[in-house]
Scaffold this motif. Structure first.
Motif, PDB file in Angstrom:
ATOM      1  N   UNK A  98       4.626 -10.103  11.402  1.00  0.00           N
ATOM      2  CA  UNK A  98       5.397 -11.016  12.261  1.00  0.00           C
ATOM      3  C   UNK A  98       4.638 -12.329  12.458  1.00  0.00           C
ATOM      4  N   UNK A  99       3.314 -12.238  12.531  1.00  0.00           N
ATOM      5  CA  UNK A  99       2.482 -13.431  12.673  1.00  0.00           C
ATOM      6  C   UNK A  99       2.159 -14.055  11.327  1.00  0.00           C
ATOM      7  N   UNK A 100       1.777 -13.228  10.349  1.00  0.00           N
ATOM      8  CA  UNK A 100       1.430 -13.703   9.002  1.00  0.00           C
ATOM      9  C   UNK A 100       1.704 -12.588   8.019  1.00  0.00           C
ATOM     10  N   UNK A 101       2.724 -12.768   7.192  1.00  0.00           N
ATOM     11  CA  UNK A 101       3.049 -11.739   6.197  1.00  0.00           C
ATOM     12  C   UNK A 101       1.907 -11.553   5.214  1.00  0.00           C
ATOM     13  N   UNK A 102       1.166 -12.624   4.926  1.00  0.00           N
ATOM     14  CA  UNK A 102       0.016 -12.513   4.018  1.00  0.00           C
ATOM     15  C   UNK A 102      -1.040 -11.584   4.595  1.00  0.00           C
ATOM     16  N   UNK A 103      -1.326 -11.752   5.875  1.00  0.00           N
ATOM     17  CA  UNK A 103      -2.313 -10.883   6.507  1.00  0.00           C
ATOM     18  C   UNK A 103      -1.806  -9.447   6.553  1.00  0.00           C
ATOM     19  N   UNK A 104      -0.522  -9.273   6.853  1.00  0.00           N
ATOM     20  CA  UNK A 104       0.037  -7.927   6.879  1.00  0.00           C
ATOM     21  C   UNK A 104      -0.093  -7.231   5.540  1.00  0.00           C
ATOM     22  N   UNK A 105       0.173  -7.951   4.461  1.00  0.00           N
ATOM     23  CA  UNK A 105       0.066  -7.369   3.128  1.00  0.00           C
ATOM     24  C   UNK A 105      -1.374  -6.983   2.811  1.00  0.00           C
ATOM     25  N   UNK A 106      -2.314  -7.865   3.113  1.00  0.00           N
ATOM     26  CA  UNK A 106      -3.720  -7.557   2.846  1.00  0.00           C
ATOM     27  C   UNK A 106      -4.210  -6.399   3.709  1.00  0.00           C
ATOM     28  N   UNK A 107      -3.733  -6.344   4.946  1.00  0.00           N
ATOM     29  CA  UNK A 107      -4.066  -5.204   5.816  1.00  0.00           C
ATOM     30  C   UNK A 107      -3.573  -3.901   5.201  1.00  0.00           C
ATOM     31  N   UNK A 108      -2.332  -3.880   4.705  1.00  0.00           N
ATOM     32  CA  UNK A 108      -1.787  -2.651   4.118  1.00  0.00           C
ATOM     33  C   UNK A 108      -2.570  -2.237   2.883  1.00  0.00           C
ATOM     34  N   UNK A 109      -2.953  -3.207   2.051  1.00  0.00           N
ATOM     35  CA  UNK A 109      -3.744  -2.883   0.863  1.00  0.00           C
ATOM     36  C   UNK A 109      -5.071  -2.255   1.246  1.00  0.00           C
ATOM     37  N   UNK A 110      -5.632  -2.726   2.332  1.00  0.00           N
ATOM     38  CA  UNK A 110      -6.916  -2.202   2.814  1.00  0.00           C
ATOM     39  C   UNK A 110      -6.738  -0.847   3.512  1.00  0.00           C
ATOM     40  N   UNK A 111      -5.893  -0.827   4.559  1.00  0.00           N
ATOM     41  CA  UNK A 111      -5.828   0.326   5.450  1.00  0.00           C
ATOM     42  C   UNK A 111      -5.005   1.479   4.901  1.00  0.00           C
ATOM     43  N   UNK A 112      -3.983   1.176   4.104  1.00  0.00           N
ATOM     44  CA  UNK A 112      -3.154   2.250   3.562  1.00  0.00           C
ATOM     45  C   UNK A 112      -3.526   2.584   2.135  1.00  0.00           C
ATOM     46  N   UNK A 113      -3.482   1.604   1.249  1.00  0.00           N
ATOM     47  CA  UNK A 113      -3.714   1.877  -0.166  1.00  0.00           C
ATOM     48  C   UNK A 113      -5.135   2.320  -0.449  1.00  0.00           C
ATOM     49  N   UNK A 114      -6.098   1.817   0.308  1.00  0.00           N
ATOM     50  CA  UNK A 114      -7.493   2.196   0.077  1.00  0.00           C
ATOM     51  C   UNK A 114      -7.985   3.222   1.100  1.00  0.00           C
ATOM     52  N   UNK A 155       3.563   7.056   0.559  1.00  0.00           N
ATOM     53  CA  UNK A 155       3.049   6.539   1.833  1.00  0.00           C
ATOM     54  C   UNK A 155       2.948   5.015   1.798  1.00  0.00           C
ATOM     55  N   UNK A 156       2.600   4.471   0.634  1.00  0.00           N
ATOM     56  CA  UNK A 156       2.538   3.020   0.486  1.00  0.00           C
ATOM     57  C   UNK A 156       3.899   2.392   0.768  1.00  0.00           C
ATOM     58  N   UNK A 157       4.952   2.934   0.162  1.00  0.00           N
ATOM     59  CA  UNK A 157       6.282   2.367   0.366  1.00  0.00           C
ATOM     60  C   UNK A 157       6.723   2.485   1.822  1.00  0.00           C
ATOM     61  N   UNK A 158       6.426   3.620   2.452  1.00  0.00           N
ATOM     62  CA  UNK A 158       6.833   3.807   3.843  1.00  0.00           C
ATOM     63  C   UNK A 158       6.192   2.775   4.754  1.00  0.00           C
ATOM     64  N   UNK A 159       4.895   2.560   4.588  1.00  0.00           N
ATOM     65  CA  UNK A 159       4.184   1.627   5.465  1.00  0.00           C
ATOM     66  C   UNK A 159       4.459   0.177   5.074  1.00  0.00           C
ATOM     67  N   UNK A 160       4.488  -0.118   3.774  1.00  0.00           N
ATOM     68  CA  UNK A 160       4.786  -1.489   3.344  1.00  0.00           C
ATOM     69  C   UNK A 160       6.170  -1.933   3.796  1.00  0.00           C
ATOM     70  N   UNK A 161       7.099  -0.995   3.967  1.00  0.00           N
ATOM     71  CA  UNK A 161       8.441  -1.361   4.413  1.00  0.00           C
ATOM     72  C   UNK A 161       8.436  -2.022   5.779  1.00  0.00           C
TER      73      UNK A 161
END
Length: 385
Positions: free
Chosen positions: A80-96, A243-249
């Motif tokens: 909501x604040x920064x989609x770029x930050x949200x995407x990088x957060x998901x790559x870090x916290x969920x995917x890794x 899990x990636x798709x669920x959280x990235x959604x």
């Protein structure tokens, strides 16, 4: 602006409010800086201090084990604040982090999770290649045994956090073993010999989230850095995709909420023909469509993440959730531009950024076409995939 209460309980409601207050204080003032220069390392430490990276990790390793719904809530508010930050957060916290937590050996968890959770380490996932996007199992990165260790040779492509991550979960194919059985998951640290990341890719959107190729030139990975020997790498890969798709959604949810945050004050203040834009019925109809797209997608995304927390199969419904959320987000972003008129088409307002960022979610983690194929095949065969 009051929104539908999903009644997730006090803990998750407080988490949502905590993350949004953090986003308003720390992220919103930096959005322009993030878009131009990427995410400052201090933000990773700040998110770590709030415990945002460890919500799917056991308390034994410093996490809170709140689950995937909690991670989706965080993802929405950050995006909501920064989609770029949200995407990088998901790559870090969920995917890794999540995959390492689920499949890593005890030694791997003890070694890497503390730094990943406190923000001193940044993580990423290296799955896609130039020739292995939608056909993700068709990997060409080779892993050759060298005694008890492995040597990786080849390339990866489209790696979120590729320029900033300290460690990567990397999928490679064991030499001379064809098909899914030959895939193995490795942990590669940035400073290992033979590893490098390429120049950041210039993208339409998500400009603050770095995307790069990765290069492996006889990169030696010790046997201790094999993610797991308990199951095949392809099993780790495919389970992680659900899990990636669920959280990235939840990323598209954040973009849609940001569109509403921008448009509703605008149509109240902008005067045309002697009255606010919001008093025109056609404008109200478009607001209604935007809100309906947002809340219906949110209901599905949150339901799927709740099912994941209960341990239920979610592959088909995770694909459905991100399909619906992504396409809705693109349309809501288009509507936000239309309601702002000429202003929406300029970079003086954030709506053009919302549209550029939203489009990524119709491509990443499996395109909309791949999602439809998987959903349809699952329904036809009467089984989850």
């Amino acid at each position: 602006m009051p929104m539908l209460n999903f009644a997730h309980g006090d803990d998750l409601e407080q988490l949502s409010q905590l993350v949004w207050r953090f986003a308003q204080r720390e992220i919103v003032p930096q959005v322009a800086q993030i878009e131009q220069h990427g995410i400052d390392r201090s933000l990773w430490a700040a998110m770590g201090a709030l415990g945002l990276s460890g919500v799917t990790v056991s308390p034994a390793y410093g996490g809170s084990e709140l689950g995937y719904l909690a991670q989706a809530i965080i993802m929405e508010q950050l995006s909501r604040a920064s989609a770029s930050l949200g995407l990088s957060y998901a790559a870090h916290a969920n995917l890794c982090v999540n995959q390492l937590s689920r499949y890593g050996s005890e030694a791997i968890k003890q070694r890497f999770l503390p730094g990943l959770l406190d923000g001193s380490l940044i993580g990423a996932l290296a799955m896609s290649e130039v020739g292995a996007g939608s056909d993700v199992v068709n990997l060409s990165l080779k892993a050759t045994t060298t005694g008890s260790d492995y040597s990786l040779s080849g390339e990866k492509m489209w790696i979120t956090n590729g320029a900033i991550a300290d460690l990567f979960i990397v999928y490679a194919r064991l030499d001379n073993i064809a098909g899914a059985a030959g895939i193995k998951a490795f942990i590669v640290e940035r400073d290992v010999a033979g590893f490098s990341s390429g120049r950041a890719i210039d993208k339409l959107g998500m400009r603050g989230s770095t995307t790069t190729p990765l290069y492996f030139d006889q990169c030696v990975v010790p046997a201790a850095n094999v993610l797991t020997d308990q199951t095949t790498g392809v099993a780790v890969l495919m389970s992680g995709l659900a899990y990636e798709r669920a959280v990235l959604a939840a990323g598209p949810l954040g973009i849609m909420r940001a569109c509403l945050d921008t448009v509703i004050p605008y149509v109240r203040e902008r005067q045309q023909f002697g009255k606010p834009l919001g008093e025109f019925e056609l404008v109200q109809a478009k607001l209604a469509d935007m809100y309906s797209r947002y809340t219906s997608a949110k209901a599905l995304v949150y339901a799927v993440c709740g099912a994941a927390d209960r341990g239920e199969p979610i592959s088909r419904d995770a694909a459905t959730a991100i399909l619906l959320a992504a396409e809705n987000a693109t349309q809501v972003a288009l509507d936000s531009i239309q309601l702002l008129g000429g202003n929406g088409y300029t970079s003086d307002y954030p709506c053009e950024r919302f549209l550029r960022d939203a489009k990524l979610y119709e491509i990443g983690a499996g395109t909309s076409e791949i999602r439809r194929m998987l959903i349809g095949r699952s329904l036809y065969s009467n089984r989850d995939f």
